[in-house]
Design a protein around this motif. Sequence first.
Motif, PDB file in Angstrom:
ATOM      1  N   LYS A 143      77.971  38.321  43.286  1.00 57.37           N
ATOM      2  CA  LYS A 143      77.334  38.957  42.125  1.00 57.37           C
ATOM      3  C   LYS A 143      77.913  38.419  40.824  1.00 57.37           C
ATOM      4  O   LYS A 143      77.214  38.348  39.799  1.00 57.37           O
ATOM      5  CB  LYS A 143      77.488  40.468  42.212  1.00 57.37           C
ATOM      6  CG  LYS A 143      76.709  41.100  43.360  1.00 57.37           C
ATOM      7  CD  LYS A 143      76.935  42.590  43.436  1.00 57.37           C
ATOM      8  CE  LYS A 143      76.110  43.216  44.561  1.00 57.37           C
ATOM      9  NZ  LYS A 143      76.512  42.670  45.891  1.00 57.37           N
ATOM     10  N   ASP A 144      79.186  38.018  40.817  1.00 57.95           N
ATOM     11  CA  ASP A 144      79.804  37.443  39.624  1.00 57.95           C
ATOM     12  C   ASP A 144      79.224  36.060  39.324  1.00 57.95           C
ATOM     13  O   ASP A 144      79.080  35.676  38.164  1.00 57.95           O
ATOM     14  CB  ASP A 144      81.321  37.342  39.805  1.00 57.95           C
ATOM     15  CG  ASP A 144      81.981  38.692  39.997  1.00 57.95           C
ATOM     16  OD1 ASP A 144      81.688  39.602  39.202  1.00 57.95           O
ATOM     17  OD2 ASP A 144      82.787  38.825  40.937  1.00 57.95           O
ATOM     18  N   VAL A 145      78.899  35.321  40.390  1.00 58.25           N
ATOM     19  CA  VAL A 145      78.259  34.014  40.208  1.00 58.25           C
ATOM     20  C   VAL A 145      76.850  34.209  39.663  1.00 58.25           C
ATOM     21  O   VAL A 145      76.430  33.525  38.718  1.00 58.25           O
ATOM     22  CB  VAL A 145      78.230  33.220  41.521  1.00 58.25           C
ATOM     23  CG1 VAL A 145      77.513  31.880  41.323  1.00 58.25           C
ATOM     24  CG2 VAL A 145      79.645  32.998  42.037  1.00 58.25           C
ATOM     25  N   LYS A 146      76.115  35.150  40.242  1.00 57.07           N
ATOM     26  CA  LYS A 146      74.762  35.429  39.766  1.00 57.07           C
ATOM     27  C   LYS A 146      74.780  35.851  38.305  1.00 57.07           C
ATOM     28  O   LYS A 146      73.949  35.388  37.510  1.00 57.07           O
ATOM     29  CB  LYS A 146      74.115  36.524  40.621  1.00 57.07           C
ATOM     30  CG  LYS A 146      72.718  36.920  40.131  1.00 57.07           C
ATOM     31  CD  LYS A 146      72.058  37.953  41.026  1.00 57.07           C
ATOM     32  CE  LYS A 146      70.680  38.334  40.484  1.00 57.07           C
ATOM     33  NZ  LYS A 146      69.974  39.284  41.389  1.00 57.07           N
ATOM     34  N   TYR A 147      75.724  36.686  37.935  1.00 53.50           N
ATOM     35  CA  TYR A 147      75.776  37.151  36.554  1.00 53.50           C
ATOM     36  C   TYR A 147      76.094  35.992  35.603  1.00 53.50           C
ATOM     37  O   TYR A 147      75.505  35.873  34.524  1.00 53.50           O
ATOM     38  CB  TYR A 147      76.820  38.258  36.397  1.00 53.50           C
ATOM     39  CG  TYR A 147      76.898  38.784  34.986  1.00 53.50           C
ATOM     40  CD1 TYR A 147      75.894  39.594  34.477  1.00 53.50           C
ATOM     41  CD2 TYR A 147      77.962  38.441  34.153  1.00 53.50           C
ATOM     42  CE1 TYR A 147      75.940  40.064  33.163  1.00 53.50           C
ATOM     43  CE2 TYR A 147      78.027  38.902  32.847  1.00 53.50           C
ATOM     44  CZ  TYR A 147      77.011  39.707  32.361  1.00 53.50           C
ATOM     45  OH  TYR A 147      77.054  40.151  31.063  1.00 53.50           O
ATOM     46  N   ASN A 170      63.019  30.884  40.156  1.00 50.64           N
ATOM     47  CA  ASN A 170      61.816  31.720  40.123  1.00 50.64           C
ATOM     48  C   ASN A 170      62.099  33.073  39.445  1.00 50.64           C
ATOM     49  O   ASN A 170      62.007  34.135  40.053  1.00 50.64           O
ATOM     50  CB  ASN A 170      61.299  31.925  41.546  1.00 50.64           C
ATOM     51  CG  ASN A 170      59.932  32.573  41.574  1.00 50.64           C
ATOM     52  OD1 ASN A 170      59.114  32.350  40.685  1.00 50.64           O
ATOM     53  ND2 ASN A 170      59.684  33.377  42.593  1.00 50.64           N
ATOM     54  N   TRP A 171      62.427  33.014  38.164  1.00 53.33           N
ATOM     55  CA  TRP A 171      62.713  34.237  37.411  1.00 53.33           C
ATOM     56  C   TRP A 171      61.439  35.077  37.265  1.00 53.33           C
ATOM     57  O   TRP A 171      60.345  34.529  37.142  1.00 53.33           O
ATOM     58  CB  TRP A 171      63.253  33.895  36.014  1.00 53.33           C
ATOM     59  CG  TRP A 171      64.523  33.127  36.000  1.00 53.33           C
ATOM     60  CD1 TRP A 171      64.676  31.808  35.717  1.00 53.33           C
ATOM     61  CD2 TRP A 171      65.837  33.624  36.291  1.00 53.33           C
ATOM     62  NE1 TRP A 171      66.001  31.439  35.810  1.00 53.33           N
ATOM     63  CE2 TRP A 171      66.736  32.547  36.159  1.00 53.33           C
ATOM     64  CE3 TRP A 171      66.334  34.876  36.646  1.00 53.33           C
ATOM     65  CZ2 TRP A 171      68.104  32.677  36.369  1.00 53.33           C
ATOM     66  CZ3 TRP A 171      67.712  35.007  36.862  1.00 53.33           C
ATOM     67  CH2 TRP A 171      68.569  33.916  36.720  1.00 53.33           C
ATOM     68  N   PRO A 172      61.573  36.386  37.234  1.00 50.77           N
ATOM     69  CA  PRO A 172      60.387  37.234  37.025  1.00 50.77           C
ATOM     70  C   PRO A 172      59.843  37.055  35.610  1.00 50.77           C
ATOM     71  O   PRO A 172      60.588  36.722  34.680  1.00 50.77           O
ATOM     72  CB  PRO A 172      60.923  38.653  37.229  1.00 50.77           C
ATOM     73  CG  PRO A 172      62.389  38.556  36.964  1.00 50.77           C
ATOM     74  CD  PRO A 172      62.799  37.181  37.434  1.00 50.77           C
ATOM     75  N   ASP A 187      65.992  39.315  41.879  1.00 47.36           N
ATOM     76  CA  ASP A 187      66.198  38.778  43.223  1.00 47.36           C
ATOM     77  C   ASP A 187      65.211  37.674  43.567  1.00 47.36           C
ATOM     78  O   ASP A 187      65.454  36.883  44.489  1.00 47.36           O
ATOM     79  CB  ASP A 187      66.077  39.898  44.259  1.00 47.36           C
ATOM     80  CG  ASP A 187      67.284  40.824  44.249  1.00 47.36           C
ATOM     81  OD1 ASP A 187      68.266  40.499  43.560  1.00 47.36           O
ATOM     82  OD2 ASP A 187      67.233  41.868  44.924  1.00 47.36           O
ATOM     83  N   SER A 188      64.103  37.584  42.834  1.00 44.53           N
ATOM     84  CA  SER A 188      63.139  36.506  43.082  1.00 44.53           C
ATOM     85  C   SER A 188      63.714  35.152  42.691  1.00 44.53           C
ATOM     86  O   SER A 188      63.240  34.110  43.146  1.00 44.53           O
ATOM     87  CB  SER A 188      61.855  36.754  42.288  1.00 44.53           C
ATOM     88  OG  SER A 188      62.121  36.768  40.887  1.00 44.53           O
ATOM     89  N   ALA A 189      64.767  35.158  41.847  1.00 47.66           N
ATOM     90  CA  ALA A 189      65.418  33.914  41.415  1.00 47.66           C
ATOM     91  C   ALA A 189      66.751  33.708  42.127  1.00 47.66           C
ATOM     92  O   ALA A 189      67.039  32.623  42.638  1.00 47.66           O
ATOM     93  CB  ALA A 189      65.629  33.927  39.906  1.00 47.66           C
ATOM     94  N   PHE A 200      69.605  30.960  46.171  1.00 48.51           N
ATOM     95  CA  PHE A 200      68.792  30.530  45.034  1.00 48.51           C
ATOM     96  C   PHE A 200      67.361  30.283  45.488  1.00 48.51           C
ATOM     97  O   PHE A 200      67.131  29.605  46.495  1.00 48.51           O
ATOM     98  CB  PHE A 200      69.369  29.252  44.420  1.00 48.51           C
ATOM     99  CG  PHE A 200      70.738  29.431  43.834  1.00 48.51           C
ATOM    100  CD1 PHE A 200      70.901  29.853  42.524  1.00 48.51           C
ATOM    101  CD2 PHE A 200      71.868  29.197  44.601  1.00 48.51           C
ATOM    102  CE1 PHE A 200      72.160  30.031  41.985  1.00 48.51           C
ATOM    103  CE2 PHE A 200      73.144  29.370  44.074  1.00 48.51           C
ATOM    104  CZ  PHE A 200      73.279  29.793  42.762  1.00 48.51           C
ATOM    105  N   HIS A 201      66.404  30.797  44.715  1.00 49.04           N
ATOM    106  CA  HIS A 201      64.986  30.656  45.035  1.00 49.04           C
ATOM    107  C   HIS A 201      64.329  29.830  43.926  1.00 49.04           C
ATOM    108  O   HIS A 201      64.237  30.269  42.782  1.00 49.04           O
ATOM    109  CB  HIS A 201      64.334  32.032  45.142  1.00 49.04           C
ATOM    110  CG  HIS A 201      65.049  32.958  46.086  1.00 49.04           C
ATOM    111  ND1 HIS A 201      64.865  32.915  47.454  1.00 49.04           N
ATOM    112  CD2 HIS A 201      65.978  33.927  45.859  1.00 49.04           C
ATOM    113  CE1 HIS A 201      65.628  33.829  48.025  1.00 49.04           C
ATOM    114  NE2 HIS A 201      66.319  34.459  47.081  1.00 49.04           N
TER     115      HIS A 201
END
Length: 585
Positions: A143-147, A170-172, A187-189, A200-201
């Motif tokens: 989650k720290d990487v995602k942030y 694939n950001w919303p 989460d889509s990205a 990663f999507h």
Amino acid sequence: MNTRRMKSAIAATAVLAVLLSACGGNSNNNSGSSGGSAKAEFNAGLTGVVSPSDKKGGIVKFADESAPDSVDTGDTYYGSQWDMVRLYSRALTMFTVAPGDASKKLVGDLAEGLGTPSDSAKTWTYKIRKGVKFEDGTVITSKDVKYGISRSTDKGIFPDGPTYYDTMLNWPAGYKGPYKTPTMNTDSAISTPDDNTIVFHLKAPFAGFDYLAMTPQTAPVPQKGDQGAKQKQHYISSGPYMFASYSDGKSYTLKRNPNWDPATDPNRKALPDGIDMQMNVDAEDIDNRLISGDVDVALAGTGVTAASQSRVLSDPALKARADNPTLSRLWYTSINPTVPPFDNIECRKAIEYAMDKTSYQTAFGGEFAGGALATTLMPPIVPGYKQFDLYSTPDGKGDLTKAKESLTKCGQPNGFSTNISYRNERPKEKATAEAFQQQLAKIGIKVTPKGFPKKDYFSTYAGNPPYVKKNGLGLVVNGWGADWNDGFGFLSQITDSRVIRDTGGSSNTSVRIPAVDKLLDQAQAETDVAKREAIWSQVDQMVMEQAVIYPGVYAKSLLLRGKNLTNVFVNPQLGMYDYLALGKP
């Protein structure tokens, strides 16, 4: 990279690594400072390690001609910073810490290994190493990487970082980053099914995603306490060093991070006890202090100044401390079609014909330290390079007759006035601007040089479209080195119009060609290497046909090793000395 992008040569084996990765290869080696010991002589650091040692202790002293664009991993794009941030942050992947061919291999860093692709390389999964901690002892999670990645997409706050994650994931719809849209599900990205897994999507397949994963933007950032743009005043470390002090524009120091565990980090030896960085030091003063031993490393990694070059090359003792790498970098000047009369292609062609390439070469230190005369965007070292010269001047001196013909065609037979920008701290760029001024005056074009601070050159001035247009920056002295050495890593950030943003920060100031954008998309999805490389040469030629970039020289640099250093070598993927390996005797 703009000289922010100084990531250098990845040759054919790197292409193989991408293909292996796309097939699910997932390996990791202890990279260390591998490479044979090299005698301290000219160019010894290109293929071997000069003064190898495992001794710990001491302070490595850096000096920079400017201040960095940012020490925040979400907001930096200078190659020297990509080299430096690895001391206090860990991306998902990284290039092997080694000289020569060994550096081409990508390995896991914060991730256990390379990514696992699925869905035809539209989805990439990484496993985070267990037990890695921030400087305060908090365990780092996916989650720290995602942030960290998510916050970097807010270009209003972080204008200087690359745009790969902004455009490829694939950001919303309507997502503007965690500050402006904090409750939006992304989460889509990027999804994080557990604390040690990040997925990663992508919008489209991309076999080279492991190269994106090595960019500083994948370094973890704790959401709690994040101060946005002010985070640089004390960036939270995930690497072996942490900030001890920070004075914006003046200096900073790094000390050992007590919560860094070498058992979780096979890539770093962390030899020095600390780092001392001095900013905004005169470039020639840096050279003198480097020669005397008062400074260990010139951070910028662009080589000694022209004033110091002859001194280094004529003194056998100094020459034995020098290295002269060839880089996947182009020194060039953008010709901005948003600034009249450059909205007329013939006025742009007048620049292409008139400018004296040999004066460009001289400004950057001659053929030895400046580089070879360029006629294309891609240097010969980049796979996909194709030789051509649309504005042929056999002696490189320019063709004033053709230039005047173009001026007549664009309705400016007597010339016109424009401005040219350069970075204040870079005397080579100032000399380039003056060379344009002197040469173009011969056909009636009055050029006024305008210097700006390197730190904000792209975010506020030369890379800020409203500022460029309002202030008539028709010409922008620029430079670029491949983020990784293939056509996409070299071309995408300087020729794709979609990376240009009104908030500033893009190195692409002049290329707005829809057909080029389509070719870039086509190449990104092309799995056949030969066909993909053929597209890169098409992009190169199409940009040159529109005369929106004036190519100066394919870069070389004359680097000088600090006299009080161990483990010194050029990492070709960085185009400069590998700062992660350095130690003190």
